[in-house]
Scaffold this active site. Sequence first.
Site, mmCIF file in Angstrom:
data_model
loop_
_atom_site.group_PDB
_atom_site.id
_atom_site.type_symbol
_atom_site.label_atom_id
_atom_site.label_comp_id
_atom_site.label_asym_id
_atom_site.label_seq_id
_atom_site.Cartn_x
_atom_site.Cartn_y
_atom_site.Cartn_z
ATOM 1 C CG ASP A 122 7.270 -16.108 59.602
ATOM 2 O OD1 ASP A 122 7.598 -15.254 58.701
ATOM 3 O OD2 ASP A 122 7.323 -17.240 59.406
ATOM 4 C CE LYS A 126 4.093 -15.238 48.955
ATOM 5 N NZ LYS A 126 3.606 -16.645 48.891
ATOM 6 C CE1 TYR A 201 17.694 -17.214 62.893
ATOM 7 C CE2 TYR A 201 15.947 -17.063 64.535
ATOM 8 C CZ TYR A 201 16.628 -17.886 63.494
ATOM 9 O OH TYR A 201 15.803 -18.894 62.963
#
Length: 219
Positions: A122, A126, A201
């Site tokens: 991940d 932010k 992925y």
Amino acid sequence: MRLRSKKWAVPFIDEHPDLIIKDQRAKQLKGSWSSVFGNNHPLYLEIGSGKGQFILDNAIKYPENNFIGLELQPTAVAIAGKKAFKQEPQLANLKLILGDGGDVSDYFADNEISKIFLNHSDPWPKAKHEKRRLTAENFLKSYSKILLPNGSLELKTDNLGLFEYSLSSFKKFGLSWPEEQISYDLHHELKKNPVNIETEYEKKFAEMNQPEYWIRVNF
């Protein structure tokens, strides 16, 4: 990515404690993983192993090494476990931990791990979430404890922002790497990592011609 919960996942985990090791038991095994595997072979750890295809493929390809996949989501761990149980014969060199990778030194003693894999972690884009990124300084400190001297970390991601942040974080931590251990487009530079094993992925992004960023650093 959070998976939708499956009703069968938790019962499956409970039924297979030899393969899937829950958080508290994993902490009790700190420093004793060689006894779990029954040998002193090199121990490789994937943090955030998801549905397990990468760590499973490694265990199949390299029977001379031991592998652990650490994953927080029960459904993902259970899916990985089902994949492992389909293998004949059963893989003696693979274990899964259902636990939190927030501090891997909870599960592993100093110098217990040979290599760490971070695959498509991940990115936590932010700024206020910087400390959650798996290549932030607080994580690197934990990795440096559990890795053997000159042990390595391999990072693969499709997120350029996370990759560049990681490079900066590595440098601030005093790590360096030769040119042959970094790629901004791994699938077009496989000579740098000829033994590359694709993640789930990674295969999807390759089909979309999206670059895969990769680096290996030694501690």
